[in-house]
Scaffold this motif. Sequence first.
Motif, short mmCIF file in Angstrom:
data_model
loop_
_atom_site.label_atom_id
_atom_site.label_comp_id
_atom_site.label_asym_id
_atom_site.label_seq_id
_atom_site.Cartn_x
_atom_site.Cartn_y
_atom_site.Cartn_z
N VAL A 15 1.88 137.52 31.87
CA VAL A 15 1.26 136.28 32.33
C VAL A 15 1.32 136.25 33.86
O VAL A 15 2.38 136.51 34.45
N LEU A 16 0.18 135.95 34.48
CA LEU A 16 0.16 135.73 35.92
C LEU A 16 0.34 134.25 36.19
O LEU A 16 -0.47 133.43 35.76
N SER A 17 1.41 133.89 36.89
CA SER A 17 1.69 132.49 37.22
C SER A 17 1.33 132.24 38.68
O SER A 17 1.64 133.05 39.56
N ILE A 18 0.66 131.10 38.91
CA ILE A 18 0.21 130.74 40.26
C ILE A 18 0.66 129.31 40.56
O ILE A 18 0.33 128.38 39.82
N GLY A 19 1.40 129.14 41.64
CA GLY A 19 1.87 127.83 42.04
C GLY A 19 3.33 127.61 41.69
O GLY A 19 3.98 128.44 41.05
N HIS A 20 3.83 126.42 42.10
CA HIS A 20 5.25 126.12 41.91
C HIS A 20 5.46 124.68 41.46
O HIS A 20 6.51 124.09 41.71
N GLY A 21 4.45 124.11 40.79
CA GLY A 21 4.59 122.73 40.33
C GLY A 21 5.47 122.61 39.10
O GLY A 21 5.77 123.60 38.42
N GLU A 22 5.88 121.39 38.80
CA GLU A 22 6.79 121.16 37.68
C GLU A 22 6.10 121.21 36.32
O GLU A 22 6.72 121.55 35.32
N ARG A 23 4.82 120.86 36.29
CA ARG A 23 4.10 120.86 35.00
C ARG A 23 3.27 122.14 34.88
O ARG A 23 2.70 122.62 35.85
N ASN A 24 3.20 122.65 33.64
CA ASN A 24 2.58 123.95 33.41
C ASN A 24 1.24 123.82 32.69
O ASN A 24 1.06 122.97 31.81
N VAL A 25 0.32 124.70 33.07
CA VAL A 25 -0.98 124.84 32.42
C VAL A 25 -1.11 126.28 31.96
O VAL A 25 -0.87 127.21 32.75
N LEU A 26 -1.47 126.49 30.70
CA LEU A 26 -1.62 127.84 30.16
C LEU A 26 -3.09 128.10 29.85
O LEU A 26 -3.72 127.35 29.11
N ILE A 27 -3.61 129.19 30.42
CA ILE A 27 -4.97 129.65 30.14
C ILE A 27 -4.86 130.85 29.21
O ILE A 27 -4.32 131.90 29.60
N LEU A 28 -5.39 130.71 27.99
CA LEU A 28 -5.26 131.74 26.96
C LEU A 28 -6.56 132.52 26.88
O LEU A 28 -7.56 132.05 26.33
N GLY A 29 -6.55 133.72 27.45
CA GLY A 29 -7.75 134.55 27.47
C GLY A 29 -7.84 135.47 26.27
O GLY A 29 -6.82 136.00 25.79
N GLY A 30 -9.04 135.67 25.77
CA GLY A 30 -9.27 136.63 24.69
C GLY A 30 -8.56 136.33 23.39
O GLY A 30 -8.06 137.26 22.75
#
Length: 442
Positions: free
Chosen positions: A56-71
């Motif tokens: 997983v490539l993680s971008i940013g340092h915020g407290e809440r997480n967003v997951l982009i599920l490809g393929g």
Amino acid sequence: MIPDDLTKYLTTIPDWTEIPTVDGLIDQLEKLRAANGDLCRWRRYGTSRLGDPLRVLSIGHGERNVLILGGPHANEPYGALTVSHLARLVIEHAELRDDLTWHFLPWANPDAARMNEGWFAGPRSIRDYHQHLHRPAPVDDVDFTFPHFSENGYYDRPLPETQAVMRILEDLRPVFQYSLHNCDFGGVFYVLDHDVPGLAEDLLAFTGQTAVPLAMDSAAVAGLDSPGKGVYLLPPAELIDGGIAEAGATSGHWAAQYGTTTLVTEIPMWNDPCAADDADSGRTVGEVFGQAATEMAEASDLLADLMAAVRPALRCGSPLAASAESLVRLAPLLGQGMRAAAEAMDERPAAVGEAFVGAITPHMIRMRGLGQLRRLLRAELATGNQAPVLRATVRKADALFDQACQAAGMVSEGNPFPLREVVAVQVGAGLVALRRILKEAR
């Protein structure tokens, strides 16, 4: 904060002519990471069945997480372009990282995605797609193999890739999971794991501003609850009959335990003016889907007969065999669903779009089955398995595939949507959904 006007995020989408390969997308993301080491980092969560790292490539340092599920489905790779563009947007626009960290899984099933790469560079015609297609059987498909434990369809056989996504969700507990899909004809439609107040209206308003129409109801969403036009709700896992569907739950079901909202955005590959036309076709639903059910039964019988002929001679253990066998079992269920629709809505006038679906679907099933069978038989022959029945059947399958493609061409030219247009819908819909979810969470 995600602004109301998304124009600046969508007008910068490149005019792509092809879809990146598995390695191509990962290379793109690695270049972004190398150039933005203060924002980006990789983390490995598992290994595919053939040994690819699932990172997983993680971008940013915020407290809440967003997951982009490809393929999540290997034959639906348009989301690779969405991953590529969204990752750049998140790096370039600090407001998208406000209290958020974005996490990108480029390919949920890289092994099977590689088996589709033959059509990624185009021309993206109906024929080109189907002759290079690999759609894994449900038991080999990441987004159909999450556990669920109801007696109706108890399922406890998650794949290694599925287990990796489970670990990602357990670790991140994202506020939003965005599952990137694409479909065949028609328009865009959306599936939510639960109703989010105001989101259906937001998605409808946004889609109306794009170059891609909203889909009419299709077989893929038949019977699902809908909080608004073009938006549907994922049925509870308890209603999945694993014995019939040969499948478990989805990532949306599994993520719900962490308070995650999951959105699926289905963007179409091919454009046809009939597909989203709600004008009266002059026929009834009973006529349209009754005929389609008959043609589906014929297609199912054809595939079953071909597989019965070659099954004893198969030796190489290709995953294409499981895919073909699965379609032999599941295609009759699709035909039965059309028959049920025909009987339930017998006298209701059918829209042009419904008549189009009824006309094209049997051809698509025939091409899907024959396309995978041709690949399977050629793989067997390439290993030196020159059994007479395989040589004879591949010649027959080639001729039948040509006939199926020609028949489909009589129903629709199948002009591909420009990649830029459909990816703009997927990118924008994700931002629209995230904005509403964050507002509701306050």
